[in-house]
Design an enzyme around this catalytic site. Structure first.
Site, PDB file in Angstrom:
ATOM      1  N   LYS A 113     -59.291 -68.653  71.988  1.00  0.00           N
ATOM      2  CA  LYS A 113     -58.992 -68.889  70.569  1.00  0.00           C
ATOM      3  C   LYS A 113     -58.974 -67.593  69.755  1.00  0.00           C
ATOM      4  O   LYS A 113     -59.439 -67.548  68.611  1.00  0.00           O
ATOM      5  CB  LYS A 113     -59.983 -69.900  69.953  1.00  0.00           C
ATOM      6  N   SER A 126     -44.349 -66.084  63.529  1.00  0.00           N
ATOM      7  CA  SER A 126     -45.259 -66.497  62.461  1.00  0.00           C
ATOM      8  C   SER A 126     -45.979 -67.773  62.897  1.00  0.00           C
ATOM      9  O   SER A 126     -45.467 -68.534  63.740  1.00  0.00           O
ATOM     10  CB  SER A 126     -44.489 -66.755  61.171  1.00  0.00           C
ATOM     11  N   GLY A 157     -55.042 -70.954  62.188  1.00  0.00           N
ATOM     12  CA  GLY A 157     -54.704 -69.551  62.405  1.00  0.00           C
ATOM     13  C   GLY A 157     -54.956 -68.669  61.195  1.00  0.00           C
ATOM     14  O   GLY A 157     -54.302 -67.647  61.018  1.00  0.00           O
ATOM     15  N   HIS A 196     -58.689 -65.361  80.272  1.00  0.00           N
ATOM     16  CA  HIS A 196     -59.825 -65.355  79.339  1.00  0.00           C
ATOM     17  C   HIS A 196     -61.087 -64.885  80.061  1.00  0.00           C
ATOM     18  O   HIS A 196     -62.166 -64.883  79.456  1.00  0.00           O
ATOM     19  CB  HIS A 196     -60.105 -66.769  78.805  1.00  0.00           C
ATOM     20  N   SER A 237     -62.633 -72.421  65.713  1.00  0.00           N
ATOM     21  CA  SER A 237     -61.416 -72.777  66.448  1.00  0.00           C
ATOM     22  C   SER A 237     -61.756 -73.327  67.835  1.00  0.00           C
ATOM     23  O   SER A 237     -61.138 -74.285  68.311  1.00  0.00           O
ATOM     24  CB  SER A 237     -60.514 -71.542  66.564  1.00  0.00           C
ATOM     25  N   LYS A 291     -46.432 -70.522  61.301  1.00  0.00           N
ATOM     26  CA  LYS A 291     -45.665 -71.710  60.948  1.00  0.00           C
ATOM     27  C   LYS A 291     -44.569 -71.993  61.966  1.00  0.00           C
ATOM     28  O   LYS A 291     -44.388 -73.136  62.416  1.00  0.00           O
ATOM     29  CB  LYS A 291     -45.059 -71.531  59.551  1.00  0.00           C
ATOM     30  N   LYS A 330     -51.993 -63.740  81.924  1.00  0.00           N
ATOM     31  CA  LYS A 330     -52.982 -64.080  80.895  1.00  0.00           C
ATOM     32  C   LYS A 330     -54.318 -64.421  81.535  1.00  0.00           C
ATOM     33  O   LYS A 330     -54.359 -65.044  82.599  1.00  0.00           O
ATOM     34  CB  LYS A 330     -52.470 -65.272  80.083  1.00  0.00           C
TER      35      LYS A 330
END
Length: 295
Positions: free
Chosen positions: A48, A228, A259, A108, A138, A230, A106
């Site tokens: 997150k 972005s 975010g 984590h 988050s 959105k 990727k």
């Protein structure tokens, strides 16, 4: 569709003392067969913290800003998640087999669990760090919607577990500091979520310089626009809406929720914030790292 008890809300499994999602922990052995390529690039974060965001930015750079190419598959197939393993879905290592070079990877994983080959081969790493308070909020909502995690309990319970490093992937404090120190021996570009939010064009330029992949100003502007929050929240190739609802329940909470730096203020009580600050100061004492908790 109801999940059977053995696949929904499994208990964590500890690997070298670090709690992990059960299926991910069971898949770590498969990472020993990882073969890296000179052009590989690893995107690493604590959960997150902007992984999907930067992964999409990188894919857009690699595809020269071609939106159609970036719609070729969901981001979790374009950027294989190394330790990922869930019954009924291809694992990260299986996805990697079908990924053409140059590959974006990727993880984590905390540094202590990272496949050694990535360090031995000096694979370039982009690490993104986000302030602990917003990560905790988050992560709590992600636990609620992503059923491969144990039940998070109440916000109060989860916050205490987060502070103690008893959530999946362990301690945020250890994670961000270990990767920060790694910069001294390895090719690591260490970015901050809040900096990207504040000035995405500036931070994307840092990324392009690090990976030696320049693009025109026109394409750079397009990347800023298309990545972005959105836009990405509405994009089925980035918002994880294609993941089955019995694994991620977007009705509980969307994968891309807010975010926004500073959302922690909507969750922390005054007392929780004061106790968090004391604990934070102890755990980060002497660290060179400084985070902004709002913009």
């Amino acid at each position: 569709m109801e999940l059977s008890p053995d696949t929904s809300r499994p208990p964590v499994v500890r690997v070298n003392g670090i709690p992990l999602i059960k299926y991910f922990a069971e898949n770590l052995g498969a990472l020993e067969s990882l073969r890296v390529q000179p052009s590989d690039l690893l995107v690493s974060t604590y959960p997150k913290s902007g992984t999907t965001w930067v992964s999409e930015i990188l894919d857009m750079i690699y595809q020269g800003g071609d939106l159609e190419k970036c719609q070729r598959a969901p981001v979790f197939l374009r950027v294989p998640f190394l330790e990922f393993s869930i019954p009924g879905m291809p694992s990260g290592m299986e996805t990697l087999k079908d990924t053409p070079s140059p590959r974006l990877l990727k993880t984590h994983l905390p540094l202590a669990l990272l496949p050694k080959v990535l360090l031995d081969q000096k694979v370039k790493v982009i690490y993104i760090a986000r302030n602990a308070k917003d990560v905790a909020v988050s992560y709590y909502h992600f636990y609620r919607m992503a059923k491969v995690h144990p039940d998070p309990g109440t916000w109060e319970t989860f916050l205490e577990a987060f502070k103690a490093g008893q959530v999946c992937y362990g301690s945020w404090y250890q994670h961000v500091q270990d990767w920060w120190e790694l910069r001294k021996q390895q090719p690591v570009l260490y970015l901050f979520f809040e900096d990207i939010k504040e000035d995405p064009k500036r931070e994307i330029r840092k990324i392009m310089e690090f990976i030696d992949q320049p693009v025109s100003e026109e394409i750079l502007d397009r990347i800023v626009q298309e990545t972005s929050f959105k836009k990405m929240k509405q994009n089925p190739m980035t918002n994880y809406s294609s993941v089955p609802s019995h694994i991620m329940d977007h009705e509980v909470s969307p994968f891309m929720r807010k975010g926004t730096p500073g959302d922690w203020k909507n969750h922390f009580t005054v007392a929780q914030n004061e106790l968090f600050d004391v604990d934070y100061a102890e755990k980060m004492a002497g660290s060179e790292l400084h985070f902004r908790t709002e913009l």
